[in-house]
Enzyme design. Structure first.
Site: not given
Length: 231
Positions: A37, A191
């Site tokens: 990440y 989302g």
């Protein structure tokens, strides 16, 4: 992950640290990161540094999970697998400002490395007290069983939400039977299940995974609208 890459604009570093600390103060004790990440926009370990800085003063009360990927040099002929994995882990420990990790994942399986060999190496790390448990991410039921038979798996982190329920077929039943933790990722479908994404939503092209997730093409958002309406 989103404090380092993946969902568009990155917040200031201090904002990210403050947000993690606030989450802890509100009762969140499980924090998940990975060496990968941040490599897309910054460098490998960028996110681990943020998590480590945020939680260094409360480390004993937090559960830390991180992950590693195999690199080509980890899979070469004559390579000692345990040494390779430990090398990844020690870098993560330094960035996380800790001397152990509660949960250490193989981020993705590698066709050149038998999962049984990974499990054996993870067992050694557990025995040596450097990690408390180990896990696999985005794996099949067969792969999970093969690994678990060598060194009991602590947790599985697979894609799972209302729209993507493959894990219910073989992963969940096996985990329930064996007492293995399940850590779903993308629980609100990047989302989509929030109801805030529509066919008119524009994602950033530079560093927003939603710009290439098949489920979030305009055609598929429209096709799934009836499900969203029910939810």
């Amino acid at each position: 992950m989103a404090f380092s890459h993946g969902y568009g604009k990155i917040q200031e570093r201090q904002y990210s640290i403050d947000a993690i600390r606030a989450a802890f103060e509100y009762g969140c004790t499980f924090f998940d990161t990975a060496e990968a990440y941040g490599a897309q926009l910054y460098y490998e370990g960028h996110n681990e540094e943020i998590v480590g800085e945020a939680l260094k003063d409360v480390r004993k009360d937090a559960v830390l999970a991180t992950k590693f990927h195999f690199k080509p040099e980890d899979c070469g002929k004559g390579t000692d697998l345990y040494t390779s994995i430990r090398r990844h882990l020690e870098k993560s420990l330094s960035r996380l400002q800790t001397d152990y990790v509660d949960l250490y994942y193989l981020h993705r399986t590698n066709s050149r490395v038998p999962v049984e060999d990974v499990a054996e190496a993870m067992g050694r790390l557990i025995k040596n007290g450097i990690i408390r448990g180990w896990g696999l991410s985005q794996v099949s039921g067969d792969t999970l069983k093969r690994a678990d038979q060598v060194t009991p798996v602590s947790a599985v982190q697979n894609l799972y939400n209302i729209l993507e329920r493959d894990c219910e077929k073989d992963i969940f039943p096996y985990c329930v039977e064996r007492g293995i933790g399940v850590v779903p990722f993308s629980p609100i479908a990047s989302g989509l299940l929030s109801g805030k994404i529509t066919v008119d939503t524009e994602f950033e092209k530079v560093d927003d995974v939603r710009s290439w997730v098949p489920q979030l093409t305009r055609e598929n958002i429209a096709g799934n609208q009836q499900i969203l309406d029910i939810i």
